[in-house]
Design a protein around this motif. Structure first.
Motif, PDB file in Angstrom:
ATOM      1  N   GLU A   1       1.493   3.539 -13.577  1.00  0.00           N
ATOM      2  CA  GLU A   1       1.005   3.257 -12.143  1.00  0.00           C
ATOM      3  C   GLU A   1       0.826   1.451 -12.295  1.00  0.00           C
ATOM      4  OE1 GLU A   1      -2.157   5.406 -10.841  1.00  0.00           O
ATOM      5  OE2 GLU A   1      -1.525   5.174  -8.644  1.00  0.00           O
TER       6      GLU A   1
ATOM      7  N   ARG B   1       2.487  -2.012 -10.416  1.00  0.00           N
ATOM      8  CA  ARG B   1       2.031  -2.865  -9.740  1.00  0.00           C
ATOM      9  C   ARG B   1       2.303  -4.432 -10.135  1.00  0.00           C
ATOM     10  NH1 ARG B   1      -4.184  -1.831  -8.166  1.00  0.00           N
ATOM     11  NH2 ARG B   1      -3.867  -4.025  -7.270  1.00  0.00           N
TER      12      ARG B   1
ATOM     13  N   THR C   1       0.752  -1.325  -0.112  1.00  0.00           N
ATOM     14  CA  THR C   1      -0.048   0.124   0.081  1.00  0.00           C
ATOM     15  C   THR C   1       0.788   1.135   0.001  1.00  0.00           C
ATOM     16  OG1 THR C   1      -1.372  -1.394   1.447  1.00  0.00           O
ATOM     17  CG2 THR C   1      -2.032   0.924   1.004  1.00  0.00           C
TER      18      THR C   1
ATOM     19  N   ARG D   1       2.142   1.898  -3.336  1.00  0.00           N
ATOM     20  CA  ARG D   1       1.516   2.324  -4.156  1.00  0.00           C
ATOM     21  C   ARG D   1       1.323   3.779  -4.155  1.00  0.00           C
ATOM     22  NH1 ARG D   1      -3.394  -1.770  -4.182  1.00  0.00           N
ATOM     23  NH2 ARG D   1      -1.425  -3.482  -3.789  1.00  0.00           N
TER      24      ARG D   1
END
Ligand SMILES: Nc1ncnc2c1ncn2[C@@H]1O[C@H](COP(=O)(O)OP(=O)(O)OP(=O)(O)O)[C@@H](O)[C@H]1O
Ligand SMILES: [Mg+2]
Lengths: 406, 429, 279
Positions: free
Chosen positions: C109, C113, B6, B9
């Motif tokens: 982004e 991930r 988290t 991110r």
């Protein structure tokens, strides 16, 4: 009875030899082609060679060996010599036409030799350049010591015509000329490198195929414009723009400022840098691009941090070749830079360059033994070796780089 | 893991705005670089075309001249050689005085005479050689105006300048205006620009001599470099053993391609002129120097073209019993010829634009006559441009630009031919 | 080979046909859900309405004959198809319920991930350290040099490479052996702390020993990361994966737990491929 006429005679004899040799071969074969090892035309060619080559050698030998004074004594002797050699060669070769004679192999050996000689012209040219520059430079260095030429700070060749001044006045100190050359080359590369590189990056990375297909040839046009045209543009338009721009912000700008010449030279070299950079950027393996992209890099991050560093050797090679061009470029500076040697790094001042000096010293009236004219060859020697070193280095880097990726 | 993911991110998200902005900027810089390059090209061409636009017309002044036989051909022999040297200036000046009878002062008359080009009498004389029947008549002739009048008419000399800063004074402008009002000043097409050689007088300077000089020089270049380049390329691609001698040749060719052109000029001066004693300023020597320069270019192109011919063709020819030399000259070279020609044309285009080495071998001399042979003194187009660009007269500027256009025109034609050849004969094996 | 219309395929979709594949999806949370995913290269359709769920924290193997669209599929998951000219995508790819192809999704982004490892190891021509530090640097994941060092070391350790290269961190990444290079690429991907790692035939350029090391590594990583691996080796799929999906000519033929697929495949094409009768 000049050499040209003799040449025509030799050619005619050779043509006759071809015709006779061919006829003879046909006669030997008796109409049956298969009997012969080689084609009749090849036999003809061999006879022609036998007529021409010894005669030409004889002509050359005569010209080189017989002293000037004796040539005039009997001009017909030369004619006789040449015609006799050609005739003898022709006759001998004609006797040797046989069915099993390997005429083709002989003719082809001669052709191969000629091909080899043609490719040796390149070596001859280099040797000619080095020898002529060295020879005249040595004569110059006998008048002006090399250290004075290479390290002296005062360049005023015109004042040294008087014999009592040569070598003592220090007026052949080429440092201001070298500095001027470097200043203009630096300005040129300061324009050409960033703009050329960014243009290449944009073409290779961002432009669509169709845009690229139009922009690239247009840039090539820029590369094909003769330098005299750039010189005209620099001297007339850019110089006055630079002067007005400089004066409007209160600077004193010479009418033949280094800046104007450098800017235009930068425009000239720009497409060259762009083209090489474009090639090397496109040669970077696509896997690196994907690797960076898959880590979440933006396009420009990939370009700046992966692609350009990977292509850097090739780009540096291209820039070095550009520097070599900038140093050797003549017309732009002859037309837009000055003749007087000022030792300065001020881009608004007038400076001179190696090539400007060479042109200045060797056009107009010449006395061939003065230090003034000979100094042009010394400058030429420096120019040749500096550009040679840059080219060799650049080609080496580029080649290394290519090998790394294929 | 989850917490770390988290926070990762969040950190990534925090950078995104900055990164996309720098992406945008980077891209904008790239576009700006391209735009700048294209702008430079456009400026260059527009500048030259704009400066050249007035060079293609030439101002003339129409005068009624009495071609007095007693002055022009007092002996009445109509001998062309005599006529060429005849005194046409006196009748022309008389016509000018007649046109402006109010001018009586000696100094003002000189100003009046200066309205016409110094070459006007010679041009009239050579017309009389062609049309001797005009002698004795009173005819209207169009006479070349002086370069100052020409520049005034073309707007290159501003009337607003203070008189001491312009070449033409208020009185002269008044006369010109009077003649303009009377319809005696015209601006026909400047044919002389294409049919005459160089001249110190800008009104009669033309490019024909330089074009012929360029053509002769290029002929020599082509005749020398084309066969030599093919031979060298064939040798290196097809026959050269893989040894140090071959390597030396290759290195030499690559390096020569990057040697500054002026160095070739020095070679020509030292070897061709001083050592072999060949004539200065001659297309022969110019062509020789340029061929040494273009040789590497053509050899490199020719080698690429020859290397592109697939081995299968060589094998096929060998298979029917052709010798290596026959394979090369019957099969490989003909197939490679379009590529070689393309390279040759590009090399010739470069040679056509080359100036610096020719300055070294004396092709900068001022030459009026059109060269007739390879050993005549000659100039070439780019050198002509250089010479005119160096001339102080205002009227040479437009001619320099026009000569540049002519040169660029030739280059465009040559390069277009090369591109056409490449497209037309592009072989896909 | 029978050809199916689009409508046909939707009705007889694999998921619907095999209820326990769907049941498996319901049991575990899905990292990726693809719905009716079709990919076109120009006019050519490379994927034909794929419905496939990839479970969180598991290793999913994609198998199938060459050209069946495995790479195409895996590239859809982190939008590596974007720069391919003429490539067009229909249908949905959801990552944790979020549409990967939605207009407001930033691929930068997303790729942070969803990491990716390629068929041929592609280390950057930089030092080992720089290679691993590259991702954290561009994404601003480390505030200090020490932090960055820490990330590099940890990533190399996770990729089971640290002990081998700890003395050569400043040497170019390209100087490592092939297997080490591939683990370096895995370390590089781990350094940005992704949720998912995509591997497109990561061992095909490696020898058996290096392959074994990578397989071991995948085993260790599973649980912490969701891993999708494309492979041509049945043994590899059987060894490392929890779930297997079989692709054929742009269709997803069958998917389910690896054991089931390898022991009792339902579709004859799957059986044929696994037993080596075609492929
Ligand atoms: N960039 C592209 N442009 C056009 N067609 C493509 C492109 N990439 C893949 N394809 C086509 O899409 C189909 C699927 O290709 P893909 O690379 O996904 O197969 P694959 O399953 O990964 O095969 P392999 O096992 O050989 O890697 C193939 O038919 C291929 O030819
Ligand atoms: Mg694949």
């Amino acid at each position: 009875m000049n050499a040209t006429f003799l040449f025509v005679v030799i050619v005619l004899l050779a043509a006759m030899g071809y015709w006779l040799g061919r006829a003879r071969a046909l006669a030997v074969a008796g109409g049956k082609g298969r009997v012969l090892h080689s084609l009749p035309s090849q036999h003809g060619a061999l006879v022609a060679l036998w007529a021409a080559v010894p005669a030409v050698i004889a002509l050359l030998a005569w010209t080189l060996l017989v002293p000037e004074g004796q040539r005039a004594v009997n001009p017909w002797l030369r004619v006789a010599l040449v015609v006799a050699t050609a005739g003898a060669g022709l006759w001998l070769a004609l006797q040797r036409v046989r069915a099993r004679q390997r005429a083709r192999n002989h003719v082809e050996a001669v052709i191969r030799l000629l091909l080899l000689l043609a490719s040796a012209v390149a070596i001859l040219t280099t040797v000619g350049i080095v020898l002529s520059l060295l020879f005249e430079s040595l004569r110059f260095f006998a008048l002006v010591p090399p250290h004075e030429f290479l390290l002296g700070l005062d360049w005023a060749p015109q004042t040294a015509i008087r014999a009592d001044q040569i070598g003592q006045s220090g007026s052949f100190g080429a440092v201001p000329v070298f500095v001027g050359t470097l200043l203009i080359a630096f300005i040129a590369m300061a324009v050409a490198t960033p703009v050329g590189l960014m243009a290449a990056i944009w073409m290779a990375e961002y432009a669509g195929e169709r845009v690229r297909a139009t922009v690239k040839p247009v840039l090539e046009i820029l590369a094909g414009v003769p330098t005299v045209v750039y010189g005209f543009f620099a001297a007339l338009t850019v110089a006055s723009i630079v002067r007005r721009a400089g004066e409007s912000i209160g600077l004193e700008v010479a009418s033949e400022s280094a800046l104007a010449a450098g800017l235009v030279m930068g425009i000239m070299i720009l497409p060259f840098v762009a083209s090489i950079s474009d090639d090397v950027i496109r040669a970077v393996p696509v896997s690196l691009r994907h690797g960076s992209m898959a880590l979440g890099a933006t396009h420009s991050e990939t370009v700046r941090r992966v692609i350009v560093p990977a292509a850097l050797p090739g780009i540096v090679g291209g820039v070095l070749l550009g520097v070599s061009r900038a140093i050797g470029e003549t017309m732009i500076v002859v037309m837009a830079a000055g003749l007087s040697a000022n030792l300065t790094a001020n881009p608004f001042a007038a400076v001179t360059t190696v090539t400007v000096q060479i042109v200045g010293l060797l056009t107009g009236d010449q006395e061939f033994d003065s230090a003034k004219t000979l100094s042009a060859f010394a400058l030429g020697l420096v120019l040749f070796f500096v550009t040679l070193a840059l080219n060799v280095l650049a080609l080496q880097i580029v080649r290394r780089y290519r090998e790394a990726y294929d | 893991m989850a917490t770390s993911a988290t926070s990762t991110r969040a950190r990534v998200a925090a950078t995104l705005k900055r990164r996309h902005r720098s992406e945008f900027l980077f891209r904008a810089f790239g576009l700006a670089a391209i735009a700048l390059s294209l702008l430079a090209l456009a400026t260059l061409f527009i500048d030259i075309v704009w400066r050249a636009r007035t060079a293609f017309v030439q101002t003339t002044i129409t005068l009624e001249v009495f071609l007095d036989e007693s002055i022009i051909d007092p002996e009445g022999k109509r001998d062309p050689a005599e006529l060429r040297r005849s005194d046409t200036q006196t009748p022309i000046r008389a016509a000018l005085r007649e046109r402006f009878p109010e001018v009586t002062n000696q100094g003002q008359r000189r100003e009046l005479y200066a309205l016409l080009s110094g070459s006007a009498p010679f041009l009239l004389a050579s017309r009389l050689v062609r049309e001797p029947e005009l002698i004795g008549q009173r005819i209207k002739v169009d006479l070349l105006a002086s370069d100052d009048v020409d520049m005034l008419m073309k707007g290159h000399i501003s009337r607003d300048l203070p008189p001491e800063q312009r070449q033409i004074n208020d009185r002269q402008i008044g006369w010109v205006d009077a003649m303009v009002a009377a319809g005696e000043v015209r601006q026909p097409f400047n044919a002389g620009f294409f049919t005459r050689g160089d001249s110190r007088d800008p009104t009669t300077a033309g490019v024909l001599g330089a074009i012929v000089g360029s053509a002769l020089t290029l002929l020599v270049t082509l005749a020398l470099s084309f066969p030599l380049a093919i031979a060298a390329a064939v040798y290196l691609e097809e026959f050269a053993p893989d040894n140090r001698w071959t390597y030396l040749i290759e290195i030499n060719i690559n390096n020569l391609a990057a040697v500054p052109s002026i160095v070739f000029g020095l070679l020509g001066l030292a070897v061709f002129l001083n050592f072999f004693g060949l004539p200065r300023s001659a297309p022969l020597v110019g062509g020789m120097v340029l061929s040494l320069m273009t040789l590497p270019v053509i050899i490199i192109a020719a080698r690429a073209a020859i290397a592109a011919v697939p081995p299968s063709i060589r094998e096929a020819a060998m298979g029917v019993g052709a010798s290596p030399v026959q394979v090369v000259f019957h099969h490989v070279v003909p197939l490679a010829l379009p590529g070689i020609l393309t390279g040759t044309i590009i090399g010739m285009a470069r040679a056509l634009g080359e100036t610096a080495p020719l300055l070294m071998i004396g092709m900068v001399a001022f030459i009026v006559d059109t060269p007739k042979g390879f050993t005549d003194a000659a100039s070439v187009l780019p050198v002509q441009i250089f010479l005119w660009a160096d001339s102080p007269e205002r009227a040479f500027v437009e001619r320099t630009a026009a000569a540049t256009l002519v040169l660029l025109g030739f280059l465009v034609v040559m390069n277009a031919t090369a591109v056409y050849l490449r497209r037309r004969f592009e072989v896909r094996y | 080979m029978r050809t199916m219309s689009v409508a046909d395929r939707t009705r007889s979709g694999v998921i619907a046909e095999f209820p326990d594949a769907a049941a498996g999806t319901a049991a575990k949370p899905a990292a990726f859900e693809t719905r009716e995913l079709s990919v076109f290269y120009g006019k050519k359709q490379a994927l034909k309405g794929i419905n496939l769920d990839i479970d969180k924290g598991e290793v999913t193997a994609l198998i199938g004959p060459s050209g069946c669209g495995k790479s195409t599929y895996i590239r859809c998951l982190n939008r590596m198809n974007d720069p391919i000219p003429g490539c067009r995508i229909e249908g949905k790819v959801l990552l944790d319920g979020m549409d990967v192809y939605a207009a407001d999704i930033d691929p930068v982004e997303l790729r942070a991930r969803v990491g990716m490892v390629f068929q041929k190891p592609n280390p950057f021509p930089k030092s080992v350290w720089e290679n691993v530090a590259y991702g954290p640097r561009i994404h601003g994941l480390a505030a200090t040099r020490a932090e960055l060092n820490d990330i590099v070391e940890r990533s190399l350790q996770r990729a089971a490479l640290f002990d081998e290269v700890k003395d050569r961190l400043q040497e170019p990444g390209t100087s490592l052996s092939g297997g080490q290079q591939q683990r370096l690429c895995i370390a590089r991907a781990l350094a940005v702390d992704p949720d998912v790692i995509l591997m497109d035939e990561p061992c095909s350029a490696l020898d058996p020993i290096a392959t074994a090391k990578i397989e071991e590594l995948i085993d260790e990583l599973s649980g912490n990361y969701t891993i999708v691996i494309v492979t041509h080796s049945m043994q590899q799929a059987a060894r490392v994966s929890d779930m297997t999906a079989f692709f054929h000519l742009g269709d997803l033929v069958e998917t389910g737990p690896t054991d089931t697929i390898f022991t009792t495949p339902r579709d004859e094409r799957t059986e044929g491929y696994i037993t080596g009768r075609f492929g």
